[in-house]
Design an enzyme around this catalytic site. Sequence first.
Site, PDB file in Angstrom:
ATOM      1  N   LYS A  84      30.155 -28.487 -23.419  1.00 19.62           N
ATOM      2  CA  LYS A  84      31.175 -28.459 -22.375  1.00 19.62           C
ATOM      3  C   LYS A  84      31.777 -29.855 -22.186  1.00 19.62           C
ATOM      4  CE  LYS A  84      31.760 -27.046 -17.544  1.00 19.62           C
ATOM      5  NZ  LYS A  84      31.090 -26.666 -16.311  1.00 19.62           N
ATOM      6  N   LYS A  92      19.331 -29.897 -15.053  1.00 20.55           N
ATOM      7  CA  LYS A  92      19.550 -31.190 -14.391  1.00 20.55           C
ATOM      8  C   LYS A  92      18.236 -31.917 -14.115  1.00 20.55           C
ATOM      9  CE  LYS A  92      24.044 -30.542 -12.247  1.00 20.55           C
ATOM     10  NZ  LYS A  92      24.847 -30.673 -11.020  1.00 20.55           N
ATOM     11  N   LYS A 107      32.318 -35.233 -17.631  1.00 21.77           N
ATOM     12  CA  LYS A 107      32.564 -36.628 -17.241  1.00 21.77           C
ATOM     13  C   LYS A 107      31.353 -37.500 -17.525  1.00 21.77           C
ATOM     14  CE  LYS A 107      31.931 -34.707 -12.656  1.00 21.77           C
ATOM     15  NZ  LYS A 107      32.738 -34.084 -11.624  1.00 21.77           N
TER      16      LYS A 107
END
Length: 338
Positions: free
Chosen positions: A201, A118, A204
Amino acid sequence: MAEAAFTKRVFSGIQPSGGLTLGNYLGAIKRFVDMQEDDYETIYCMVDLHAITVWQDPAELARNTRELCAGFIAAGIDPSKSILFNQSQVPEHTQLAWIFNTVARMGWLNRMTQFKDKAGKNRENASVGLFAYPALMAADILIYHATHVPVGEDQKQHLELTRDIAAKFNHDYGVDYFPITEPVIEGAATRVMSLRDGSKKMSKSDPSDMSRINMTDDADAIAQKIRKARTDPDALPSEVDGLSERAEARNLVNIYAALTDQSVEDVLRDVGGKQFSEFKPILSDLAVAKLSPISSEMARLMQDTAEIDRILHIGAEQAREIATPILSKTYDIVGMVR
């Protein structure tokens, strides 16, 4: 030292960072629903404090928190059976997290692969919260003495850290106070992949809406996305080994297996030999039948956000009844004068 007896209690949470997907449903929420029918106390949380480790628009965060709550309820989580609340209404989470910040070691947090992913190349610009949030996640779990946590493969490392923090706290203070929480990893679709790229994966944050099924999608959108999902030209195999080099085929079979509560082996006994032109309509009909009632109920619930807020407030009060004495005892163990 005698081993403490802990109530069988499940805790899990999802970030309200926008847009529930089929991956969230099959990888987490469906199992949350199943576990509330088992022999556990079940506590489920919208982890809004985790969400703000990266910037969130305040109005969107509030809306996403309510929509996530609506998704939980629409999928079958019953506030009369499970405690359902948003994290920021229970301050004991952050109070215990500070204690755990003093227990966790820098080296442990430096090894967290999700922080590296991240933060990217500019890790010096990431928030302190993004680096330290595994200690808050440990507090989320242990403030309830949760014994079991349903997790996806991508969260396994954080749960191992939770276990390490509990063990070190118990060792440092000579107590057997926090349980060594067990992961619950099961089911065919604990990791649902993108409909456009079976190696990634379902997310969203993917720029392509066709890569995912959103839990707010209507029947037509669900059917279209499955019809256009990437596949290969070969028929489906009859054995699981036949999926090993076929990521997209494996993903669609896993989704079918999870939606029908079957093993992949059982599914392939039924559909092995079928072309995707035959299998996709079957999967599409199944997905629409299972998911469109959830999206319709979410839309209905979002018409009355005051009721959602009421449910979250009641859940937070129930959560604090468990958390407050656990934090109080923790302070006593650490030596805080109160």
